[in-house]
Enzyme design. Structure first.
Site, PDB file in Angstrom:
ATOM      1  N   GLU A  15      39.822  46.737  14.679  1.00  0.00           N
ATOM      2  CA  GLU A  15      40.048  46.383  13.277  1.00  0.00           C
ATOM      3  C   GLU A  15      39.276  45.103  12.973  1.00  0.00           C
ATOM      4  O   GLU A  15      38.849  44.402  13.900  1.00  0.00           O
ATOM      5  CB  GLU A  15      41.548  46.180  13.027  1.00  0.00           C
ATOM      6  CG  GLU A  15      42.326  47.464  13.237  1.00  0.00           C
ATOM      7  CD  GLU A  15      43.795  47.368  12.854  1.00  0.00           C
ATOM      8  OE1 GLU A  15      44.240  46.256  12.435  1.00  0.00           O
ATOM      9  OE2 GLU A  15      44.485  48.400  12.965  1.00  0.00           O
TER      10      GLU A  15
ATOM     11  N   SER B 128      38.568  42.419  20.626  1.00  0.00           N
ATOM     12  CA  SER B 128      38.956  42.314  22.036  1.00  0.00           C
ATOM     13  C   SER B 128      40.478  42.291  22.179  1.00  0.00           C
ATOM     14  O   SER B 128      41.031  42.866  23.115  1.00  0.00           O
ATOM     15  CB  SER B 128      38.357  41.041  22.652  1.00  0.00           C
ATOM     16  OG  SER B 128      36.946  41.081  22.568  1.00  0.00           O
TER      17      SER B 128
ATOM     18  N   TRP C 120      34.282  49.293  12.726  1.00  0.00           N
ATOM     19  CA  TRP C 120      33.296  49.667  13.740  1.00  0.00           C
ATOM     20  C   TRP C 120      33.471  51.087  14.254  1.00  0.00           C
ATOM     21  O   TRP C 120      33.190  51.356  15.426  1.00  0.00           O
ATOM     22  CB  TRP C 120      33.344  48.709  14.933  1.00  0.00           C
ATOM     23  CG  TRP C 120      33.037  47.300  14.589  1.00  0.00           C
ATOM     24  CD1 TRP C 120      33.921  46.261  14.555  1.00  0.00           C
ATOM     25  CD2 TRP C 120      31.766  46.771  14.220  1.00  0.00           C
ATOM     26  NE1 TRP C 120      33.273  45.125  14.188  1.00  0.00           N
ATOM     27  CE2 TRP C 120      31.953  45.402  13.983  1.00  0.00           C
ATOM     28  CE3 TRP C 120      30.490  47.315  14.070  1.00  0.00           C
ATOM     29  CZ2 TRP C 120      30.915  44.562  13.588  1.00  0.00           C
ATOM     30  CZ3 TRP C 120      29.465  46.485  13.683  1.00  0.00           C
ATOM     31  CH2 TRP C 120      29.678  45.130  13.452  1.00  0.00           C
TER      32      TRP C 120
ATOM     33  N   GLU D 152      33.438  49.388  23.566  1.00  0.00           N
ATOM     34  CA  GLU D 152      34.502  49.798  24.498  1.00  0.00           C
ATOM     35  C   GLU D 152      34.923  48.677  25.442  1.00  0.00           C
ATOM     36  O   GLU D 152      35.120  48.874  26.641  1.00  0.00           O
ATOM     37  CB  GLU D 152      34.093  51.080  25.251  1.00  0.00           C
ATOM     38  CG  GLU D 152      33.909  52.215  24.249  1.00  0.00           C
ATOM     39  CD  GLU D 152      33.882  53.614  24.827  1.00  0.00           C
ATOM     40  OE1 GLU D 152      34.380  53.820  25.937  1.00  0.00           O
ATOM     41  OE2 GLU D 152      33.356  54.499  24.133  1.00  0.00           O
TER      42      GLU D 152
HETATM   43  C1  FAD Z   1      27.797  49.926  17.755  1.00  0.00           C
HETATM   44  C2  FAD Z   1      29.277  49.753  17.884  1.00  0.00           C
HETATM   45  C3  FAD Z   1      30.100  50.851  17.934  1.00  0.00           C
HETATM   46  C4  FAD Z   1      31.485  50.709  18.047  1.00  0.00           C
HETATM   47  N1  FAD Z   1      32.290  51.820  18.038  1.00  0.00           N
HETATM   48  C5  FAD Z   1      33.636  51.671  18.044  1.00  0.00           C
HETATM   49  C6  FAD Z   1      34.498  52.810  17.912  1.00  0.00           C
HETATM   50  O1  FAD Z   1      34.040  53.957  17.824  1.00  0.00           O
HETATM   51  N2  FAD Z   1      35.844  52.605  17.873  1.00  0.00           N
HETATM   52  C7  FAD Z   1      36.397  51.368  17.974  1.00  0.00           C
HETATM   53  O2  FAD Z   1      37.623  51.255  17.948  1.00  0.00           O
HETATM   54  N3  FAD Z   1      35.607  50.262  18.096  1.00  0.00           N
HETATM   55  C8  FAD Z   1      34.245  50.393  18.128  1.00  0.00           C
HETATM   56  N4  FAD Z   1      33.428  49.289  18.235  1.00  0.00           N
HETATM   57  C9  FAD Z   1      34.039  47.960  18.274  1.00  0.00           C
HETATM   58  C10 FAD Z   1      33.939  47.285  19.634  1.00  0.00           C
HETATM   59  O3  FAD Z   1      34.815  47.908  20.529  1.00  0.00           O
HETATM   60  C11 FAD Z   1      34.256  45.790  19.392  1.00  0.00           C
HETATM   61  O4  FAD Z   1      33.137  45.260  18.696  1.00  0.00           O
HETATM   62  C12 FAD Z   1      34.501  45.054  20.691  1.00  0.00           C
HETATM   63  O5  FAD Z   1      35.702  45.477  21.275  1.00  0.00           O
HETATM   64  C13 FAD Z   1      34.542  43.542  20.466  1.00  0.00           C
HETATM   65  O6  FAD Z   1      35.379  43.196  19.403  1.00  0.00           O
HETATM   66  P1  FAD Z   1      34.828  42.203  18.273  1.00  0.00           P
HETATM   67  O7  FAD Z   1      33.528  42.727  17.796  1.00  0.00           O
HETATM   68  O8  FAD Z   1      35.909  42.016  17.277  1.00  0.00           O
HETATM   69  O9  FAD Z   1      34.530  40.835  19.021  1.00  0.00           O
HETATM   70  P2  FAD Z   1      35.599  39.699  19.392  1.00  0.00           P
HETATM   71  O10 FAD Z   1      36.780  40.280  20.050  1.00  0.00           O
HETATM   72  O11 FAD Z   1      35.806  38.828  18.195  1.00  0.00           O
HETATM   73  O12 FAD Z   1      34.784  38.887  20.499  1.00  0.00           O
HETATM   74  C14 FAD Z   1      33.785  37.914  20.171  1.00  0.00           C
HETATM   75  C15 FAD Z   1      33.294  37.297  21.477  1.00  0.00           C
HETATM   76  O13 FAD Z   1      34.385  36.652  22.142  1.00  0.00           O
HETATM   77  C16 FAD Z   1      34.510  37.146  23.469  1.00  0.00           C
HETATM   78  N5  FAD Z   1      35.924  37.160  23.850  1.00  0.00           N
HETATM   79  C17 FAD Z   1      36.983  37.603  23.114  1.00  0.00           C
HETATM   80  N6  FAD Z   1      38.110  37.450  23.816  1.00  0.00           N
HETATM   81  C18 FAD Z   1      37.777  36.889  25.003  1.00  0.00           C
HETATM   82  C19 FAD Z   1      38.517  36.470  26.155  1.00  0.00           C
HETATM   83  N7  FAD Z   1      39.856  36.593  26.221  1.00  0.00           N
HETATM   84  N8  FAD Z   1      37.830  35.903  27.189  1.00  0.00           N
HETATM   85  C20 FAD Z   1      36.476  35.773  27.139  1.00  0.00           C
HETATM   86  N9  FAD Z   1      35.727  36.147  26.055  1.00  0.00           N
HETATM   87  C21 FAD Z   1      36.376  36.694  25.020  1.00  0.00           C
HETATM   88  C22 FAD Z   1      33.933  38.557  23.409  1.00  0.00           C
HETATM   89  O14 FAD Z   1      33.533  39.027  24.681  1.00  0.00           O
HETATM   90  C23 FAD Z   1      32.769  38.347  22.459  1.00  0.00           C
HETATM   91  O15 FAD Z   1      31.681  37.835  23.181  1.00  0.00           O
HETATM   92  C24 FAD Z   1      32.044  49.418  18.143  1.00  0.00           C
HETATM   93  C25 FAD Z   1      31.204  48.283  18.105  1.00  0.00           C
HETATM   94  C26 FAD Z   1      29.836  48.448  17.983  1.00  0.00           C
HETATM   95  C27 FAD Z   1      28.956  47.221  17.939  1.00  0.00           C
END
Ligand code: FAD
Length: 390
Positions: free
Chosen positions: A135, A140, A164, A370
Site C-alpha cells: 500500500e 516493507s 504497485w 517481493e
Molecule cells: C516494479 C514493481 C512491481 C511491484 N509489484 C508488486 C505487486 O504486484 N504486488 C505488491 O503487493 N507489491 C508490488 N510491488 C511493491 C514492492 O513489493 C515494494 O515496493 C517493496 O516491498 C518495498 O516497499 P516500498 O516501495 O514501500 O519501500 P519502503 O518499505 O518504504 O522501503 C524504502 C527503503 O527502506 C528500506 N527498509 C525499509 N524497512 C527496512 C528495515 N527494517 N531495515 C532495513 N531497511 C529497510 C528498504 O529496503 C528500501 O531500501 C512492486 C514494486 C515494483 C517497483
C-alpha cells in the site's frame, strides 16, 4: 535493434516431460517473444494475447495440481522455464511469476469448493492474476496495511488503496490482503476479488524506469462487495498466507533475475567477439575476458542457488531462508552483470538501440520487488539469530 534469441543454457532437467516442456518454451520465446520485445517495451505495451497463448500452452499453471488444470511440475522445472521466459523478455517472465504468486493463496489455502470453482480458469483458462499486498504507506512493513474489509451478513465490503500492483488494471482477478481485525499481522485476511468487481478501479500505470511493458498501478477499492465464499483461509490468517506465497514467489524473482543476467551476458559475449579495437577483437583483452568470466560465474552461482532452494521445496522441506538468499544473490548478481554488460559494449551499451541498457533498468526492479534486498537480509538474519530483541 531487436533482441537476439538467447543462447540455450545447458540444463539438467529431471524428466523427459520437462525436456519437452523446455523445447516448447524455447520455441515460444524465439518465435513469439524475442522478435517484438524491444519494440513493445519501448512502446510500454503489455502482450496480453501472448499470455492467452501461455495459458493455453499450460505455462500459467506449471507448479500446480493437474487435478485443477495445473502442470504438476516441480519448482526445479518451473523456475527454469521462468528463467528462459525472463531471458526472452522480463515483462513476460515476471508476469508469469506474479500470476503464479497470485494463484498461490487459493491453491494452497482455498477449500475444495473454492479450488474447483476458480483454479481451472486461473491455471489454463486464460485468466491473468495480480497480488495486492503493498500500500502507499505500507511497503516493507506490509503488516501495517490499512485496506479494510468489513463484514455485512454473508458479504465483505472492501475499502482502501493498494500500491504497485503488477497487472493492476488488466488483471482478471486480484488476491487481496485486507484488514478485518485489529492492528498487526493477526488482523489481516485474504480475499479473491474479480477484476470486474463494482467499485474496483485502477489508477494510470506508474511511469517506471524499466519494465515499461508490465503495467504497475494503484488499485482503489471503493466499497467493493464480495461474498464470504471469496475469503481465502480463516479470518486473521491472511498475512501468513501472503508470506507463504512470497517465499515461493521470491524463487520466481531469483529465476527471472538469472534470466535477465544471462541475456545480458549473451549480448556482451557476442559483442566482445565482434567489436575490434587496436586491430583485434576486444575479446582478446584480458581486462574484458576476466570481466566476462566473473559475469558468467555470478550467473552460474545464482542458478545453482535458486535450484538448491527449489529442490528443498520440491522435497517438502523448509526453504524460506534459502529462497531469501536466492532472491538476494540472484537479483544483486543481475544488477552487477547487466551493469558490466553495458561496460562491455562501451558507448553502444549506453544506447537504447542495444538491449543491454534495458536489461540494466529492468534488473533494478528485481532488487526491490517481493521484499527489498534489505528485507531478504532480515529474513536470513532472523533464521540465523532469531528475532531482534527490539
Ligand atoms: C516494479 C514493481 C512491481 C511491484 N509489484 C508488486 C505487486 O504486484 N504486488 C505488491 O503487493 N507489491 C508490488 N510491488 C511493491 C514492492 O513489493 C515494494 O515496493 C517493496 O516491498 C518495498 O516497499 P516500498 O516501495 O514501500 O519501500 P519502503 O518499505 O518504504 O522501503 C524504502 C527503503 O527502506 C528500506 N527498509 C525499509 N524497512 C527496512 C528495515 N527494517 N531495515 C532495513 N531497511 C529497510 C528498504 O529496503 C528500501 O531500501 C512492486 C514494486 C515494483 C517497483
Amino acid at each position: 535493434m531487436p533482441d537476439r534469441p538467447p543462447t540455450p543454457v545447458d540444463r539438467s532437467l529431471p524428466t523427459a516431460e520437462a525436456r519437452h516442456l523446455m523445447t516448447l518454451v524455447r520455441a515460444i520465446a524465439r518465435r513469439e517473444i524475442v522478435p517484438s520485445a524491444a519494440e513493445e517495451e519501448e512502446a510500454g505495451r503489455f502482450p496480453r494475447e501472448l499470455f492467452t497463448l501461455l495459458s493455453a500452452s499450460g505455462l500459467l499453471g506449471l507448479p500446480y495440481d493437474s487435478a485443477y488444470g495445473g502442470g504438476d511440475q516441480p519448482y526445479e522445472v518451473y523456475l527454469q522455464v521462468l528463467e528462459e521466459l525472463a531471458a526472452a523478455r522480463l515483462t513476460v517472465g515476471l508476469g508469469v511469476s506474479v500470476h503464479t504468486l497470485a494463484v498461490h493463496a487459493l491453491a494452497a489455502h482455498g477449500t475444495r469448493e473454492q479450488r474447483a470453482a476458480h483454479l481451472p480458469a486461473m491455471l489454463g483458462g486464460g485468466l491473468l492474476g495480480a497480488y495486492c499486498l503493498s500500500e502507499p504507506s505500507a511497503g516493507s512493513d506490509a503488516a501495517a496495511l490499512r485496506t479494510r474489509a468489513v463484514r455485512e451478513g454473508d458479504h465483505w465490503v472492501i475499502t482502501g488503496t493498494k500500491a504497485w500492483t503488477t497487472h493492476g488494471g488488466i488483471a482478471d482477478f486480484y488476491t487481496v490482503m485486507a484488514r478485518t481485525g485489529g492492528a498487526g499481522p493477526a488482523g489481516i485476511t485474504a480475499f479473491l476479488v474479480p477484476g470486474d468487481a463494482e467499485g474496483l478501479s485502477a489508477a494510470p500505470p506508474e511511469r517506471k524506469m524499466g519494465l515499461k511493458g508490465s503495467p504497475t498501478a494503484q488499485i482503489h477499492f471503493d466499497g467493493v462487495r464480495i461474498p464470504d465464499a471469496r475469503r481465502i483461509g480463516d479470518e486473521g490468517q491472511g498475512f501468513a498466507i501472503a508470506l507463504a506465497a512470497l517465499d515461493s514467489g521470491r524463487l520466481g524473482i531469483a529465476a527471472c533475475a538469472v534470466g535477465v543476467a544471462q541475456a545480458a551476458l549473451d549480448e556482451a559475449v557476442a559483442w566482445a567477439r565482434r567489436r575490434r579495437q587496436f586491430g583485434r577483437p576486444i575479446a582478446d583483452f584480458q581486462g574484458l575476458r576476466f570481466l566476462l568470466a566473473d559475469m558468467a560465474t555470478r550467473i552460474e552461482a545464482g542458478r545453482a542457488l535458486y535450484l538448491a532452494a527449489a529442490r528443498l521445496r520440491d522435497a517438502g522441506r523448509a526453504f524460506a531462508p534459502q529462497a531469501a538468499m536466492a532472491k538476494l544473490h540472484c537479483t544483486d548478481a543481475a544488477m552487477r552483470v547487466t551493469t558490466d554488460a553495458v561496460q562491455v559494449l562501451g558507448g553502444y551499451g549506453y544506447s537504447a538501440d542495444f538491449p543491454v541498457e534495458r536489461y540494466l533498468r529492468e534488473a533494478k526492479a528485481l532488487q526491490i520487488v517481493e521484499g527489498t534486498n534489505q528485507i531478504q537480509r532480515m529474513v536470513i538474519a532472523r533464521h540465523l539469530l532469531g528475532p531482534q530483541t527490539r
